[in-house]
Design a protein around this motif. Structure first.
Motif, PDB file in Angstrom:
ATOM      1  N   PRO A   1      13.683 -11.967  -9.159  1.00 25.59           N
ATOM      2  CA  PRO A   1      13.492 -10.521  -8.983  1.00 25.59           C
ATOM      3  C   PRO A   1      12.110 -10.052  -9.445  1.00 25.59           C
ATOM      4  CG  PRO A   1      15.659 -10.962  -9.896  1.00 25.59           C
ATOM      5  CD  PRO A   1      14.916 -12.260  -9.927  1.00 25.59           C
ATOM      6  N   ILE A   2      11.632 -10.625 -10.544  1.00 23.51           N
ATOM      7  CA  ILE A   2      10.318 -10.222 -11.062  1.00 23.51           C
ATOM      8  C   ILE A   2       9.210 -10.760 -10.161  1.00 23.51           C
ATOM      9  CG2 ILE A   2       8.737 -10.383 -13.019  1.00 23.51           C
ATOM     10  CD1 ILE A   2      11.214 -10.748 -14.812  1.00 23.51           C
ATOM     11  N   ALA A   3       9.255 -12.069  -9.884  1.00 22.17           N
ATOM     12  CA  ALA A   3       8.189 -12.697  -9.100  1.00 22.17           C
ATOM     13  C   ALA A   3       8.104 -12.114  -7.698  1.00 22.17           C
ATOM     14  CB  ALA A   3       8.424 -14.209  -9.033  1.00 22.17           C
ATOM     15  N   CYS A   4       9.251 -11.970  -7.038  1.00 21.86           N
ATOM     16  CA  CYS A   4       9.246 -11.453  -5.665  1.00 21.86           C
ATOM     17  C   CYS A   4       8.835  -9.976  -5.619  1.00 21.86           C
ATOM     18  CB  CYS A   4      10.616 -11.654  -5.026  1.00 21.86           C
ATOM     19  SG  CYS A   4      11.056 -13.398  -4.779  1.00 21.86           S
ATOM     20  N   SER A   5       9.201  -9.209  -6.642  1.00 20.09           N
ATOM     21  CA  SER A   5       8.773  -7.809  -6.699  1.00 20.09           C
ATOM     22  C   SER A   5       7.254  -7.712  -6.821  1.00 20.09           C
ATOM     23  CB  SER A   5       9.434  -7.097  -7.884  1.00 20.09           C
ATOM     24  OG  SER A   5      10.829  -7.036  -7.716  1.00 20.09           O
ATOM     25  N   VAL A   6       6.671  -8.592  -7.641  1.00 17.23           N
ATOM     26  CA  VAL A   6       5.210  -8.604  -7.778  1.00 17.23           C
ATOM     27  C   VAL A   6       4.553  -8.945  -6.443  1.00 17.23           C
ATOM     28  CG1 VAL A   6       3.267  -9.787  -8.879  1.00 17.23           C
ATOM     29  CG2 VAL A   6       5.264  -9.153 -10.235  1.00 17.23           C
ATOM     30  N   VAL A   7       5.123  -9.906  -5.721  1.00 12.80           N
ATOM     31  CA  VAL A   7       4.583 -10.306  -4.419  1.00 12.80           C
ATOM     32  C   VAL A   7       4.644  -9.146  -3.431  1.00 12.80           C
ATOM     33  CG1 VAL A   7       4.914 -11.828  -2.444  1.00 12.80           C
ATOM     34  CG2 VAL A   7       5.140 -12.731  -4.758  1.00 12.80           C
ATOM     35  N   VAL A   8       5.794  -8.468  -3.372  1.00 11.50           N
ATOM     36  CA  VAL A   8       5.955  -7.334  -2.452  1.00 11.50           C
ATOM     37  C   VAL A   8       4.983  -6.215  -2.814  1.00 11.50           C
ATOM     38  CG1 VAL A   8       7.536  -5.520  -1.698  1.00 11.50           C
ATOM     39  CG2 VAL A   8       8.347  -7.885  -1.892  1.00 11.50           C
ATOM     40  N   ILE A   9       4.832  -5.937  -4.097  1.00 10.77           N
ATOM     41  CA  ILE A   9       3.879  -4.913  -4.531  1.00 10.77           C
ATOM     42  C   ILE A   9       2.463  -5.298  -4.101  1.00 10.77           C
ATOM     43  CG2 ILE A   9       2.768  -3.880  -6.566  1.00 10.77           C
ATOM     44  CD1 ILE A   9       5.524  -4.034  -7.948  1.00 10.77           C
ATOM     45  N   GLY A  10       2.103  -6.576  -4.302  1.00  5.95           N
ATOM     46  CA  GLY A  10       0.775  -7.027  -3.908  1.00  5.95           C
ATOM     47  C   GLY A  10       0.532  -6.867  -2.424  1.00  5.95           C
ATOM     48  N   SER A  11       1.538  -7.199  -1.614  1.00  4.16           N
ATOM     49  CA  SER A  11       1.395  -7.055  -0.167  1.00  4.16           C
ATOM     50  C   SER A  11       1.215  -5.599   0.238  1.00  4.16           C
ATOM     51  CB  SER A  11       2.623  -7.647   0.535  1.00  4.16           C
ATOM     52  OG  SER A  11       2.495  -7.571   1.938  1.00  4.16           O
ATOM     53  N   PHE A  12       2.012  -4.711  -0.365  1.00  8.59           N
ATOM     54  CA  PHE A  12       1.902  -3.298  -0.011  1.00  8.59           C
ATOM     55  C   PHE A  12       0.636  -2.655  -0.572  1.00  8.59           C
ATOM     56  CE2 PHE A  12       6.527  -3.397   1.043  1.00  8.59           C
ATOM     57  CZ  PHE A  12       6.389  -2.902   2.346  1.00  8.59           C
ATOM     58  N   VAL A  13       0.085  -3.218  -1.647  1.00  7.34           N
ATOM     59  CA  VAL A  13      -1.222  -2.743  -2.129  1.00  7.34           C
ATOM     60  C   VAL A  13      -2.286  -2.981  -1.060  1.00  7.34           C
ATOM     61  CG1 VAL A  13      -3.096  -3.274  -3.754  1.00  7.34           C
ATOM     62  CG2 VAL A  13      -0.784  -2.924  -4.605  1.00  7.34           C
ATOM     63  N   ILE A  14      -2.267  -4.172  -0.458  1.00  5.63           N
ATOM     64  CA  ILE A  14      -3.228  -4.480   0.609  1.00  5.63           C
ATOM     65  C   ILE A  14      -2.983  -3.589   1.824  1.00  5.63           C
ATOM     66  CG2 ILE A  14      -3.984  -6.252   2.231  1.00  5.63           C
ATOM     67  CD1 ILE A  14      -3.460  -8.334   0.092  1.00  5.63           C
ATOM     68  N   ILE A  15      -1.715  -3.440   2.197  1.00  9.40           N
ATOM     69  CA  ILE A  15      -1.378  -2.606   3.362  1.00  9.40           C
ATOM     70  C   ILE A  15      -1.829  -1.167   3.145  1.00  9.40           C
ATOM     71  CG2 ILE A  15       0.555  -1.632   4.663  1.00  9.40           C
ATOM     72  CD1 ILE A  15       2.022  -4.331   4.116  1.00  9.40           C
ATOM     73  N   ALA A  16      -1.527  -0.605   1.969  1.00  9.16           N
ATOM     74  CA  ALA A  16      -1.921   0.778   1.673  1.00  9.16           C
ATOM     75  C   ALA A  16      -3.435   0.919   1.630  1.00  9.16           C
ATOM     76  CB  ALA A  16      -1.315   1.211   0.341  1.00  9.16           C
ATOM     77  N   ASP A  17      -4.113  -0.084   1.106  1.00 12.02           N
ATOM     78  CA  ASP A  17      -5.575  -0.028   1.029  1.00 12.02           C
ATOM     79  C   ASP A  17      -6.184  -0.005   2.428  1.00 12.02           C
ATOM     80  OD1 ASP A  17      -7.784   0.002  -0.870  1.00 12.02           O
ATOM     81  OD2 ASP A  17      -8.343  -1.920   0.014  1.00 12.02           O
ATOM     82  N   VAL A  18      -5.586  -0.760   3.347  1.00 13.23           N
ATOM     83  CA  VAL A  18      -6.072  -0.761   4.732  1.00 13.23           C
ATOM     84  C   VAL A  18      -5.774   0.574   5.407  1.00 13.23           C
ATOM     85  CG1 VAL A  18      -5.775  -1.816   7.013  1.00 13.23           C
ATOM     86  CG2 VAL A  18      -5.888  -3.259   4.965  1.00 13.23           C
ATOM     87  N   LEU A  19      -4.570   1.088   5.194  1.00 13.96           N
ATOM     88  CA  LEU A  19      -4.182   2.350   5.838  1.00 13.96           C
ATOM     89  C   LEU A  19      -5.031   3.528   5.384  1.00 13.96           C
ATOM     90  CD1 LEU A  19      -0.270   2.224   5.888  1.00 13.96           C
ATOM     91  CD2 LEU A  19      -1.796   2.300   7.872  1.00 13.96           C
ATOM     92  N   PHE A  20      -5.314   3.585   4.089  1.00 11.48           N
ATOM     93  CA  PHE A  20      -5.992   4.763   3.532  1.00 11.48           C
ATOM     94  C   PHE A  20      -7.451   4.495   3.188  1.00 11.48           C
ATOM     95  CE2 PHE A  20      -1.446   5.176   2.426  1.00 11.48           C
ATOM     96  CZ  PHE A  20      -1.168   6.345   3.122  1.00 11.48           C
ATOM     97  N   ASP A  21      -7.991   3.381   3.704  1.00 14.27           N
ATOM     98  CA  ASP A  21      -9.407   3.053   3.531  1.00 14.27           C
ATOM     99  C   ASP A  21      -9.793   3.096   2.055  1.00 14.27           C
ATOM    100  OD1 ASP A  21     -11.894   2.301   4.402  1.00 14.27           O
ATOM    101  OD2 ASP A  21     -12.598   4.346   4.767  1.00 14.27           O
ATOM    102  N   GLY A  22      -9.030   2.391   1.229  1.00 12.96           N
ATOM    103  CA  GLY A  22      -9.270   2.388  -0.209  1.00 12.96           C
ATOM    104  C   GLY A  22     -10.377   1.445  -0.609  1.00 12.96           C
ATOM    105  N   PRO A  23     -10.606   1.292  -1.898  1.00  9.59           N
ATOM    106  CA  PRO A  23     -11.672   0.414  -2.386  1.00  9.59           C
ATOM    107  C   PRO A  23     -11.389  -1.053  -2.098  1.00  9.59           C
ATOM    108  CG  PRO A  23     -10.327   1.218  -4.204  1.00  9.59           C
ATOM    109  CD  PRO A  23      -9.893   1.986  -3.000  1.00  9.59           C
ATOM    110  N   LEU A  24     -12.434  -1.824  -1.888  1.00  9.41           N
ATOM    111  CA  LEU A  24     -12.280  -3.241  -1.557  1.00  9.41           C
ATOM    112  C   LEU A  24     -11.621  -4.022  -2.693  1.00  9.41           C
ATOM    113  CD1 LEU A  24     -15.709  -3.976   0.176  1.00  9.41           C
ATOM    114  CD2 LEU A  24     -13.485  -3.598   1.255  1.00  9.41           C
ATOM    115  N   ALA A  25     -11.846  -3.571  -3.922  1.00 15.35           N
ATOM    116  CA  ALA A  25     -11.290  -4.297  -5.073  1.00 15.35           C
ATOM    117  C   ALA A  25      -9.772  -4.397  -5.000  1.00 15.35           C
ATOM    118  CB  ALA A  25     -11.707  -3.603  -6.370  1.00 15.35           C
ATOM    119  N   LEU A  26      -9.123  -3.389  -4.421  1.00 13.33           N
ATOM    120  CA  LEU A  26      -7.670  -3.404  -4.322  1.00 13.33           C
ATOM    121  C   LEU A  26      -7.177  -4.537  -3.417  1.00 13.33           C
ATOM    122  CD1 LEU A  26      -6.614   0.361  -4.166  1.00 13.33           C
ATOM    123  CD2 LEU A  26      -6.241  -1.274  -6.021  1.00 13.33           C
ATOM    124  N   LEU A  27      -7.972  -4.899  -2.427  1.00 13.89           N
ATOM    125  CA  LEU A  27      -7.589  -6.009  -1.552  1.00 13.89           C
ATOM    126  C   LEU A  27      -7.468  -7.297  -2.357  1.00 13.89           C
ATOM    127  CD1 LEU A  27      -9.867  -5.361   1.576  1.00 13.89           C
ATOM    128  CD2 LEU A  27      -7.454  -4.781   1.306  1.00 13.89           C
TER     129      LEU A  27
END
Length: 412
Positions: free
Chosen positions: A86-112
């Motif tokens: 539950p912990i490891a997979c939650s971190v993975v899902v959060i990481g994936s959605f961080v990249i997705i959100a960064d692409v959608l909202f043109d966020g800083p490159l560091a977030l990728l």
């Protein structure tokens, strides 16, 4: 005369209802883990990022998986799947959605890059599945009387091939026909659903300390499988050679196809080789009265190494096509034999991590193989790249033969 092949083994595997939930869960999780690298590149480039930026994010993701994957598996062995997943997979899902959100909202490159690091916490689905099957076979008499480990590992190898073959093109196709982030969103949601189903599948979850007849010293239990088992180290370096070979071979094949204007033939080859590998594994899983696990590892290592080493004779797409397809027959049996050998050589307290090192070794080779191939192709030509790939291929049987005494000693 004893029957050499049992065509009913896969029907028997499918009759084990306890395996339905976790095998379904880990199958859809495979689609994510096999597509997240190329899927990230496709998402970023379709969204307007330069290839250099997309490649850098994919490289950070690959390095993160290499470093964190065995660590996560070690924690799973020590604390249990339901505690760590539950912990490891939650971190993975959060990481994936961080990249997705960064692409959608043109966020800083560091977030990728932050998202890519977080995604490295994903466990290896194939290792989790094989551990659960091994647990069922060793603790459930009904399952043990129905299926055997070689057939089960062959079956899981087929599921690995399905995820590897279908995951990336499906993810890329979804992104191409809709919006750039669509493929990543779909695969991430599937991964999350699979993780939920897997964690809830309690009746097949290995209990802590299963399969250990005598108490293992706490200091030994805390050791990494890599330092504990000589066989794990041997297999790791064999798989490093496998990964390096394929990293070089795929790049050389594409270069040769472009030079001869036969790019379509290269794509046909890649598809057929995957199918032939699956067929080879399928047939291998039906073999009865097979030699010992140690002998199988040595035999399949020799066959796959010598077959792929013949790539040094490639001088056309036709010769590459013929040699490559013949060699593909032995690839899945080689992987099945490796996994089965590791299962018999390490205590159950280290099994998930030990199986993870197989994938880690291949990924290490894949990390530098394409770069080495590019250097050779640009400086010395395609044939030099094929010859270098053949060198890594022949190292596979050399390694196992040099350390054959350890193989016979450790593999039960």
């Amino acid at each position: 005369m004893a029957k050499r092949f049992d065509i009913s083994v896969y029907a028997k595997i499918l009759s084990v209802r306890k395996a339905y939930p976790f095998d379904f869960a880990l199958l859809i999780m495979r689609f994510f883990t096999f597509s997240y690298t190329i899927g990230s590149v496709a998402m970023l480039t379709l969204a307007g990022f330069p290839f250099l930026q997309a490649g850098a994010v994919a490289s950070v993701l690959a390095i993160s998986v290499l470093i964190l994957g065995p660590f996560v598996s070690r924690q799973i062995d020590r604390h249990g799947q339901s505690k760590v997943l539950p912990i490891a997979c939650s971190v993975v899902v959060i990481g994936s959605f961080v990249i997705i959100a960064d692409v959608l909202f043109d966020g800083p490159l560091a977030l990728l890059y932050i998202g890519a690091v977080l995604m490295g916490f994903t466990p290896v689905p194939g290792a989790l599945a094989r551990t659960r099957w091994t647990y069922l076979i060793e603790t459930d008499e009904d399952v043990a009387s129905t299926v055997d480990l070689q057939s089960v590992y062959a079956y899981e190898g087929i599921l690995d091939d399905l995820g590897f073959t279908l995951g990336p093109p499906i993810s890329i196709a979804i992104a191409a026909v809709s919006v750039p982030v669509a493929g990543a969103v779909v695969s991430t949601v599937c991964y999350a659903l699979g993780a939920i189903v897997l964690v809830r599948s309690k009746d097949s979850e290995p209990t802590l300390g299963w399969g250990v007849e005598e108490r293992i010293d706490e200091a030994v239990q805390k050791k990494s499988a890599f330092t504990l088992s000589a066989l794990v180290r041997i297999v790791f370096f064999m798989m490093l050679c496998v990964g390096a070979f394929f990293g070089i071979f795929d790049s050389a094949t594409l270069a040769l196809a472009q030079q001869t204007d036969e790019t379509a033939l290269a794509s046909v080859y890649l598809t057929l080789s995957g199918v032939i590998s699956m067929v080879g594994g399928f047939v291998f899983g039906m073999i009865r009265n097979a030699p010992s696990k140690a002998k199988l590892l040595i035999i399949t290592s020799i066959l796959v190494g010598v077959a792929y080493a013949c790539m040094t004779f490639v001088d056309s797409m036709l010769s590459m096509f013929v040699i490559g397809l013949i060699a593909s027959i032995f690839y899945a049996p080689f992987l099945i034999s490796e996994n089965a050998a590791i299962e018999s050589a390490v205590p159950s307290t280290h099994l998930t991590e030990a199986l993870t090192w197989v994938t880690t070794g291949a990924n290490c080779g894949l990390a530098f193989g394409p770069t080495l191939a590019g250097f050779l192709i640009d400086g010395f030509g395609v044939t030099a790249a094929f010859s270098c790939g053949a060198f890594f291929a022949i190292c596979i049987p050399i390694i196992v033969l040099v350390f054959r005494r350890i193989v016979y000693r450790d593999v039960r």
